[in-house]
Design a protein around this motif. Structure first.
Motif, mmCIF file in Angstrom:
data_model
loop_
_atom_site.group_PDB
_atom_site.id
_atom_site.type_symbol
_atom_site.label_atom_id
_atom_site.label_comp_id
_atom_site.label_asym_id
_atom_site.label_seq_id
_atom_site.Cartn_x
_atom_site.Cartn_y
_atom_site.Cartn_z
ATOM 1 N N GLY A 173 0.303 -1.336 0.109
ATOM 2 C CA GLY A 173 0.122 -0.663 -0.378
ATOM 3 C C GLY A 173 1.085 1.163 0.420
ATOM 4 O O GLY A 173 1.865 0.986 -0.147
ATOM 5 N N HIS A 174 0.676 2.370 -0.086
ATOM 6 C CA HIS A 174 1.409 3.444 -0.117
ATOM 7 C C HIS A 174 0.448 4.594 0.700
ATOM 8 O O HIS A 174 -0.653 4.707 1.109
ATOM 9 N N GLU A 175 1.053 4.971 1.768
ATOM 10 C CA GLU A 175 0.711 6.225 2.857
ATOM 11 C C GLU A 175 2.300 7.492 2.839
ATOM 12 O O GLU A 175 3.063 6.679 3.326
ATOM 13 N N PRO A 176 1.017 8.891 2.106
ATOM 14 C CA PRO A 176 2.370 9.295 1.227
ATOM 15 C C PRO A 176 2.174 10.747 2.610
ATOM 16 O O PRO A 176 2.989 11.597 2.457
ATOM 17 N N THR A 177 0.910 10.769 3.546
ATOM 18 C CA THR A 177 1.242 11.818 4.653
ATOM 19 C C THR A 177 1.721 11.453 5.863
ATOM 20 O O THR A 177 1.558 12.823 6.358
ATOM 21 N N VAL A 178 2.500 10.916 6.299
ATOM 22 C CA VAL A 178 2.744 10.697 7.651
ATOM 23 C C VAL A 178 4.232 10.808 7.566
ATOM 24 O O VAL A 178 5.008 11.330 8.913
ATOM 25 N N ALA A 179 5.365 10.514 6.653
ATOM 26 C CA ALA A 179 6.897 10.536 6.579
ATOM 27 C C ALA A 179 6.630 12.044 6.301
ATOM 28 O O ALA A 179 6.903 11.329 5.090
ATOM 29 N N PHE A 180 8.988 11.707 5.961
ATOM 30 C CA PHE A 180 9.351 13.194 5.421
ATOM 31 C C PHE A 180 10.440 12.677 5.565
ATOM 32 O O PHE A 180 11.294 13.301 6.816
ATOM 33 N N ASN A 181 11.498 13.188 4.823
ATOM 34 C CA ASN A 181 12.792 13.931 4.917
ATOM 35 C C ASN A 181 12.929 14.685 6.062
ATOM 36 O O ASN A 181 12.537 16.059 5.640
ATOM 37 N N ARG A 182 13.802 14.709 7.316
ATOM 38 C CA ARG A 182 14.382 15.552 8.403
ATOM 39 C C ARG A 182 15.457 16.291 7.196
ATOM 40 O O ARG A 182 15.877 17.673 7.960
ATOM 41 N N ARG A 183 16.012 15.758 6.625
ATOM 42 C CA ARG A 183 17.354 16.775 6.283
ATOM 43 C C ARG A 183 16.962 18.049 5.221
ATOM 44 O O ARG A 183 16.263 17.271 3.929
ATOM 45 N N GLY A 219 16.799 6.345 8.132
ATOM 46 C CA GLY A 219 17.778 7.493 9.339
ATOM 47 C C GLY A 219 17.377 8.590 8.771
ATOM 48 O O GLY A 219 18.118 9.784 9.357
ATOM 49 N N ASP A 220 17.008 9.479 7.998
ATOM 50 C CA ASP A 220 17.116 10.318 7.956
ATOM 51 C C ASP A 220 15.176 11.072 7.555
ATOM 52 O O ASP A 220 14.847 11.935 6.885
ATOM 53 N N VAL A 221 13.971 9.993 7.897
ATOM 54 C CA VAL A 221 12.996 10.017 8.048
ATOM 55 C C VAL A 221 11.762 10.168 9.191
ATOM 56 O O VAL A 221 12.519 9.470 10.176
ATOM 57 N N THR A 222 11.200 11.081 9.510
ATOM 58 C CA THR A 222 10.924 11.250 11.115
ATOM 59 C C THR A 222 9.294 11.705 10.094
ATOM 60 O O THR A 222 8.953 12.067 9.148
ATOM 61 N N GLN A 223 8.833 12.033 11.186
ATOM 62 C CA GLN A 223 7.416 11.994 11.246
ATOM 63 C C GLN A 223 7.170 14.069 11.001
ATOM 64 O O GLN A 223 5.658 14.805 10.657
ATOM 65 N N VAL A 224 8.179 14.975 10.874
ATOM 66 C CA VAL A 224 8.035 16.173 11.013
ATOM 67 C C VAL A 224 8.372 16.301 9.520
ATOM 68 O O VAL A 224 9.547 16.677 8.796
#
Length: 499
Positions: free
Chosen positions: A173-183, A273-278
């Motif tokens: 599946g795809h969930e594109p709304t909750v994880a973001f690259n923090r760099r 390693g560079d992906v969080t919820q922020v």
């Protein structure tokens, strides 16, 4: 010296027919006690409240010729020594070979004291170094390590004993709304970690995310979900200041809310390693800790449910199971002599008045002592196959770009990158992140993160090498409808009727 272990060879003999896959699931509680250290930072923090339990979640797949075990820990990471001890005990108690056991941590920052400074790491060092390590840094707890090791063994043995006939299904599946690259790429051309919302120098994300939610489902002959494996890439940093499995807790609740609490959920953390919820480029305020954890876990869990409910026509009973493993050593990066000298001058000072550089000075002193004891680190990459899925592990907080490259190059219909598996060597960024447009927290040298800058490429190449030695099974397809006969639905082939 490189070693490649072939734990299983698919279809090693054409005369040996598989009787169908059996699988079992089990879990054990590893919630730390109040007052224990909570890892995840460079100083000490302690558990003052328990929000939800931390668990060992295990599954065993058996195709009649080979068995593999996959373990998900609600933990920041797992020390290599624990992995080797647990595997040996598992082999002794139920016969699953050590190189066929994958142990993966969810990277929950609200879990128990398994990693960071290990007992005895700096016993040989100076008094200054021992003080910095044991009194002013995050430490693992030897009793907790032993408890988690035994819980891993018990869970795998219980999952092995629970093996039963059933069917498997696979989907993404795809969930594109909750994880973001923090760099974030900045106007000065460098990349910063978490530069902050509304920062006028923010330009764009400096790296990708992976929105795929990979799912393996295991069903009883009556069609009941017995357990599932879920793979997704996002730091476990969404929880509040309490002990918790982090957002994985709410992911599990979402799945079990639909299928019932008997359905076990094994979570395998992806390359994050560079992906969080922020989302540093979103001007809106962040949710509070628990709401944020519910948001991430609930949406990932809901997506997993969507995948599972779409699997009713693609469940199969016979898939190959296999495991391969490669171990070798990687050299640590050595801090410049002038950096060590400056750190030795700053580190003895009071951290409350020494300024923000004190933490990096402490870490440089610890790394210098660590290199004197062990200039190289043993690392392992593993490939576990369950039919059309290959789980490719690495022992790092692995940058997301590498996970995407593993998926592209594995040759399998579905690939689950599994970071922080079978050991914990800290952050392993891409080569680009060490270049002219790189930078950020993850590239700093510390006692936690210090491997040679080529480590990420080495992990990727080793993982692809192992995957290419396996023979992918195809994804099962929805069967075709029978050939059209007759005139269709007799009540439906009617002309319009106006009166």
């Amino acid at each position: 010296m490189n070693k490649i272990f072939f734990a299983a060879l698919i279809c090693a003999c054409p005369l040996l027919a598989r009787a169908g896959v059996k699988a079992g699931f089990a879990e054990r509680d590893i919630t730390p006690e109040l007052g224990m250290e909570v890892p995840g930072g460079y100083g000490k923090a302690f558990a003052k409240k328990i929000h939800d339990p931390c668990k060992v979640r295990a599954c065993v797949f058996d195709d009649g010729q080979h068995r593999v075990a996959m373990v998900g820990l609600d933990a920041l990471g797992e020390p290599r020594a624990l992995v080797l001890e647990a595997r040996a005990k598992i082999a002794e108690r139920c016969g699953i070979q050590p190189d066929s056991v994958l142990i993966n941590s969810s990277h929950s920052h609200s879990s128990g004291p398994l990693v960071m400074i290990q007992p005895g790491d700096f016993d040989q060092a100076s008094e200054l170094v021992k003080d910095l390590a044991y009194n002013k840094s995050s430490n693992a707890n030897p009793a907790y390590i032993a408890r988690v090791r035994d819980a891993i063994v018990d869970a795998v043995v219980a999952a092995n004993d629970a093996r039963a006939e059933g069917t498997l299904s696979f989907g993404v599946g795809h969930e594109p709304t909750v994880a973001f690259n923090r760099r974030i790429r900045m106007k000065n051309g460098l990349s910063y970690s978490h530069p902050g919302k509304g920062n006028p120098d923010n330009v764009d994300f400096a790296g990708p995310v992976d929105p795929e939610v990979g799912v393996i489902g295991y069903w009883s002959p009556e069609g009941k979900l017995l357990g599932c494996v879920v793979n997704f890439a996002c730091h476990g940093t969404a929880s509040g200041p309490w002990v918790s499995a982090n957002w994985i807790y709410y992911m599990e609740k979402a799945i079990q809310g639909f299928y019932g609490t008997d359905a076990k959920v094994v979570f395998l953390q992806g390359a994050c390693g560079d992906v969080t919820q922020v989302n540093n480029l979103d001007p809106h305020a962040n949710p509070d800790g628990d709401a944020w954890s519910q948001l991430v876990g609930g949406r990932v869990g809901a997506e997993a449910v969507k995948v599972l409910v779409g699997m009713s026509q693609t469940r199969i009973a016979d898939v190959p199971v296999a495991a391969l493993q490669k171990t070798w050593q990687i050299t640590r990066r050595v801090p410049a002599p002038e950096r060590v000298k400056a750190a030795l001058e700053l580190a003895p000072k009071d951290p409350k008045t020494a300024g923000p550089d004190w933490v990096w000075a402490k870490e440089t002193v610890l790394l210098d002592a660590m290199i004197a004891k062990s200039p190289k680190v043993e690392v392992e990459v593993q490939a576990i196959q369950v039919g059309p899925v290959v789980c490719i592990s690495d022992p790092a907080e692995y940058f997301c770009q590498y996970g995407l490259e593993l998926k592209k190059g594995s040759g399998f219909p579905m690939t689950f990158p599994c970071e922080l598996a079978n050991g914990d060597v800290g952050y392993v960024p891409t080569l680009e992140s060490f270049g002219p447009h790189g930078g950020g927290y993850e590239t700093r040298l510390s006692s936690y993160s210090n491997l040679d800058i080529t480590a990420g490429d080495q992990f990727r190449d080793a993982g692809l090498e192992l995957a290419h030695k396996l023979k992918p099974a195809p994804l099962p397809e929805v069967p075709m409808a029978p050939p059209f006969k007759g005139s269709g639905w007799l009540y439906g082939n009617q002309p319009p009727q106006l009166k």
